[in-house]
Design an enzyme around this catalytic site. Structure first.
Site, PDB file in Angstrom:
ATOM      1  N   HIS A 121       0.866  -1.183   0.000  1.00  0.00           N
ATOM      2  CA  HIS A 121       0.000   0.000   0.000  1.00  0.00           C
ATOM      3  C   HIS A 121       0.903   1.233   0.000  1.00  0.00           C
ATOM      4  O   HIS A 121       2.022   1.179   0.517  1.00  0.00           O
ATOM      5  CB  HIS A 121      -0.842  -0.054   1.279  1.00  0.00           C
ATOM      6  CG  HIS A 121      -1.886   0.995   1.414  1.00  0.00           C
ATOM      7  ND1 HIS A 121      -1.612   2.262   1.875  1.00  0.00           N
ATOM      8  CD2 HIS A 121      -3.226   0.972   1.174  1.00  0.00           C
ATOM      9  CE1 HIS A 121      -2.729   2.968   1.918  1.00  0.00           C
ATOM     10  NE2 HIS A 121      -3.727   2.212   1.494  1.00  0.00           N
ATOM     11  N   ASP A 174       2.995  -4.565   8.186  1.00  0.00           N
ATOM     12  CA  ASP A 174       1.798  -3.760   8.009  1.00  0.00           C
ATOM     13  C   ASP A 174       0.597  -4.701   8.149  1.00  0.00           C
ATOM     14  O   ASP A 174       0.261  -5.436   7.219  1.00  0.00           O
ATOM     15  CB  ASP A 174       1.831  -3.092   6.626  1.00  0.00           C
ATOM     16  CG  ASP A 174       0.531  -2.371   6.303  1.00  0.00           C
ATOM     17  OD1 ASP A 174      -0.404  -2.417   7.124  1.00  0.00           O
ATOM     18  OD2 ASP A 174       0.456  -1.763   5.215  1.00  0.00           O
ATOM     19  N   GLN A 179      -4.590  -5.110   7.053  1.00  0.00           N
ATOM     20  CA  GLN A 179      -5.623  -6.012   6.533  1.00  0.00           C
ATOM     21  C   GLN A 179      -5.646  -7.364   7.239  1.00  0.00           C
ATOM     22  O   GLN A 179      -6.512  -8.194   6.939  1.00  0.00           O
ATOM     23  CB  GLN A 179      -5.416  -6.252   5.025  1.00  0.00           C
ATOM     24  CG  GLN A 179      -5.566  -5.009   4.173  1.00  0.00           C
ATOM     25  CD  GLN A 179      -6.985  -4.439   4.176  1.00  0.00           C
ATOM     26  OE1 GLN A 179      -7.941  -5.088   4.586  1.00  0.00           O
ATOM     27  NE2 GLN A 179      -7.111  -3.196   3.728  1.00  0.00           N
ATOM     28  N   LYS A 197     -10.409  -0.929  10.671  1.00  0.00           N
ATOM     29  CA  LYS A 197     -10.497  -2.151   9.841  1.00  0.00           C
ATOM     30  C   LYS A 197     -10.703  -3.382  10.726  1.00  0.00           C
ATOM     31  O   LYS A 197     -10.710  -4.507  10.257  1.00  0.00           O
ATOM     32  CB  LYS A 197      -9.216  -2.313   9.013  1.00  0.00           C
ATOM     33  CG  LYS A 197      -9.031  -1.198   7.968  1.00  0.00           C
ATOM     34  CD  LYS A 197      -7.906  -1.527   7.030  1.00  0.00           C
ATOM     35  CE  LYS A 197      -7.332  -0.342   6.311  1.00  0.00           C
ATOM     36  NZ  LYS A 197      -8.186   0.231   5.273  1.00  0.00           N
ATOM     37  N   CYS A 222      -4.962   2.506  -3.521  1.00  0.00           N
ATOM     38  CA  CYS A 222      -3.722   3.054  -2.931  1.00  0.00           C
ATOM     39  C   CYS A 222      -2.580   2.054  -3.073  1.00  0.00           C
ATOM     40  O   CYS A 222      -1.737   1.918  -2.169  1.00  0.00           O
ATOM     41  CB  CYS A 222      -3.904   3.445  -1.470  1.00  0.00           C
ATOM     42  SG  CYS A 222      -5.147   4.691  -1.226  1.00  0.00           S
TER      43      CYS A 222
HETATM   44  N1  C6P Z   1      -6.373   0.420   2.843  1.00  0.00           N
HETATM   45  C1  C6P Z   1      -8.234   0.078   1.346  1.00  0.00           C
HETATM   46  O1  C6P Z   1      -9.348   0.341   0.898  1.00  0.00           O
HETATM   47  P1  C6P Z   1      -5.164   3.660   7.189  1.00  0.00           P
HETATM   48  O2  C6P Z   1      -5.702   4.501   6.092  1.00  0.00           O
HETATM   49  O3  C6P Z   1      -4.006   4.322   7.899  1.00  0.00           O
HETATM   50  O4  C6P Z   1      -6.211   3.168   8.137  1.00  0.00           O
HETATM   51  O5  C6P Z   1      -4.601   2.327   6.497  1.00  0.00           O
HETATM   52  C2  C6P Z   1      -3.644   2.417   5.492  1.00  0.00           C
HETATM   53  C3  C6P Z   1      -3.367   1.063   4.923  1.00  0.00           C
HETATM   54  C4  C6P Z   1      -2.109   0.503   5.102  1.00  0.00           C
HETATM   55  N2  C6P Z   1      -1.838  -0.726   4.663  1.00  0.00           N
HETATM   56  C5  C6P Z   1      -2.746  -1.462   4.020  1.00  0.00           C
HETATM   57  C6  C6P Z   1      -2.390  -2.839   3.572  1.00  0.00           C
HETATM   58  C7  C6P Z   1      -4.023  -0.954   3.791  1.00  0.00           C
HETATM   59  O6  C6P Z   1      -4.924  -1.705   3.162  1.00  0.00           O
HETATM   60  C8  C6P Z   1      -4.336   0.347   4.225  1.00  0.00           C
HETATM   61  C9  C6P Z   1      -5.675   0.962   3.944  1.00  0.00           C
HETATM   62  C10 C6P Z   1      -7.696   0.874   2.512  1.00  0.00           C
HETATM   63  O7  C6P Z   1      -7.560  -0.836   0.884  1.00  0.00           O
HETATM   64  C11 C6P Z   1      -7.785   2.341   2.240  1.00  0.00           C
HETATM   65  S1  C6P Z   1      -6.745   2.855   0.919  1.00  0.00           S
END
Ligand code: C6P
Length: 420
Positions: A137, A214, A217, A240, A378
């Site tokens: 991401h 990370d 997910q 999430k 993203c």
């Molecule tokens: N992915 C998606 O629709 P935040 O925005 O900080 O809560 O998470 C960022 C992030 C970091 N790593 C991974 C693997 C992610 O999937 C995400 C967020 C969302 O896939 C929003 S782009």
């Protein structure tokens, strides 16, 4: 017309997980949107919240709203206690050794930025290397690029194969004594791939690098034990994981956090301040400058309790069956191609259709009350890897049912009717 599940002869296996009971905890799922029952399949973007989390937020603002760590009055003490209880809860959830290894941040993005800017800027120098993978991401790419520009370190990228799998032998080739940081995604948001993070971390440590996972997910799908993984840093976002937005967790190994300079400065992260000298606070407060998201942190606790109560080990066979069922049913649609076919895969299906752009797919599905995400998620390098501008993505959570999949398939037949 879409052939029905029965006509296709597909059976959904009994897994012992009571999805219909679990759904009752999530009031938002009972509503109609655009005149149709809501089918929510955008869980990788954010998950819905159970009643206990909604109550947690309501109770905080309705009964104990106050600033923490500062007041001598009843409400401040109460809020401080709940806030620090949430930290212990997060420690237990991740099986961290110490509660001071849990830093509350806004989300996964801020957690990675904290490590990149604090650890990266303090300890990286010209010639050092940071390894990430080709399925990251943007939150796990851009902070490292910035740190490379600032320190003279360089970024190396582990390629992925046509199924969207991490190539371990290519990783091995990139590892060397120049490698200082390895930062990889646990489960890819764009492909659903589940990475062998334990082995990736073991190999990083073998060359003396630190490893960040990370977990944005993964936390809602697989149990995470940071001691078993032996990772140095682990990040996730509360939203999430059935919790509120604006709150997340950075786990950091105590010995590293102790050596790292603060990421942000100001109130609460200090022990004493004079114009000549400031003494920083102890862990974890050194990394929590200013008034934090107190209500969000406190309401994260019931989300952690919820996940513990359903037991992800019991949910996993159900989500696996849902993924298998959804994959088989989606492949009935002519001209539909799934992007990401890893052997180890979570319940995320990215796909493209010959007849329609992903945004058109999303719009038609929306008119049927079905929420999916479309775009690059993203993760633009993933799109570049597969030579596509975007995908449509259906991402499932433990409250999604086979009937949700049937509704999705029916909606996709409508896309074929309109654009095919
Ligand atoms: N992915 C998606 O629709 P935040 O925005 O900080 O809560 O998470 C960022 C992030 C970091 N790593 C991974 C693997 C992610 O999937 C995400 C967020 C969302 O896939 C929003 S782009």
């Amino acid at each position: 017309m879409s052939p029905s599940t029965v006509e296709q002869g597909l059976q959904f296996p009994a897994t012992g997980f009571d999805v219909y009971r679990t759904r009752q905890e999530f009031p938002i799922l009972n509503q109609f949107v655009r005149g149709k029952p809501l089918i929510y399949l955008d869980n990788a973007a954010t998950t819905q919240k159970p009643n206990t989390v909604l109550c947690g937020l309501n109770q905080f603002y309705g009964c104990c709203n106050s600033n923490i760590h500062r007041g001598v009055h009843f409400l401040s003490e109460l809020a401080t206690r709940h806030y620090e209880d949430a930290r212990v809860n997060a420690q237990t959830f991740l099986n961290a050794r110490f509660h001071r290894e849990i830093i509350f941040v806004r989300g996964a993005t801020e957690g990675i930025n904290l490590v990149a800017y604090s650890y990266g800027r303090a300890f990286l120098k010209e010639g050092d290397e940071i390894i990430i993978s080709a399925m990251e991401h943007h939150a796990n790419i851009v902070p490292w690029q910035v740190v490379c520009e600032q320190t003279g370190a360089s970024l190396r990228v582990v390629p992925i194969n046509n199924d969207g799998e991490f190539l371990m032998e290519e990783y091995e080739k990139l590892l060397s004594d120049r490698t200082k940081i390895v930062s990889v995604v646990h489960i890819s948001n764009a492909l659903g791939t589940v990475n062998p993070v334990k082995e990736i971390i073991r190999r990083a440590h073998a060359v003396g690098a630190v490893a960040l996972v990370d977990g944005a997910q993964s936390v809602a799908h697989v149990p995470v034990d940071v001691q078993d993984l032996d990772c140095d840093f682990f990040v996730f976002s509360g939203h999430k994981l059935f919790g509120p937005t604006g709150i997340g967790v950075l786990y950091g190994r105590e010995s590293l956090l102790e050596r790292m300079p603060p990421y942000q400065t100001g109130g609460d992260m200090i022990l004493s301040v004079t114009f000549e000298k400031t003494v920083y606070n102890d862990l974890p407060y050194k990394f929590e400058a200013g008034t934090p998201n107190i209500g969000g942190t406190i309401a994260l606790s019931p989300a952690l309790d919820f996940v513990r109560s359903v037991d992800l080990r019991k949910v996993a066979p159900y989500e696996d069956a849902l993924l298998k069922y959804a994959t088989e049913r989606l492949l009935e649609i002519p001209g539909l191609r799934i992007i990401g076919n890893a052997r180890e895969k979570a319940a995320v299906i990215s796909f493209v259709m010959d007849c329609a752009h992903p945004h058109d797919i999303g719009t038609i599905l929306d008119s049927e009350g079905i929420a999916i995400r479309t775009g690059h998620h993203c993760a633009q390098p993933v799109m570049q890897r597969f030579g596509i501008p975007a995908t449509a993505r259906a991402s499932f959570a433990l409250y999604n049912t086979p009937e949700d999949v049937d509704a999705l398939v029916k909606g996709l037949w409508k896309v074929v009717e309109v654009f095919g």
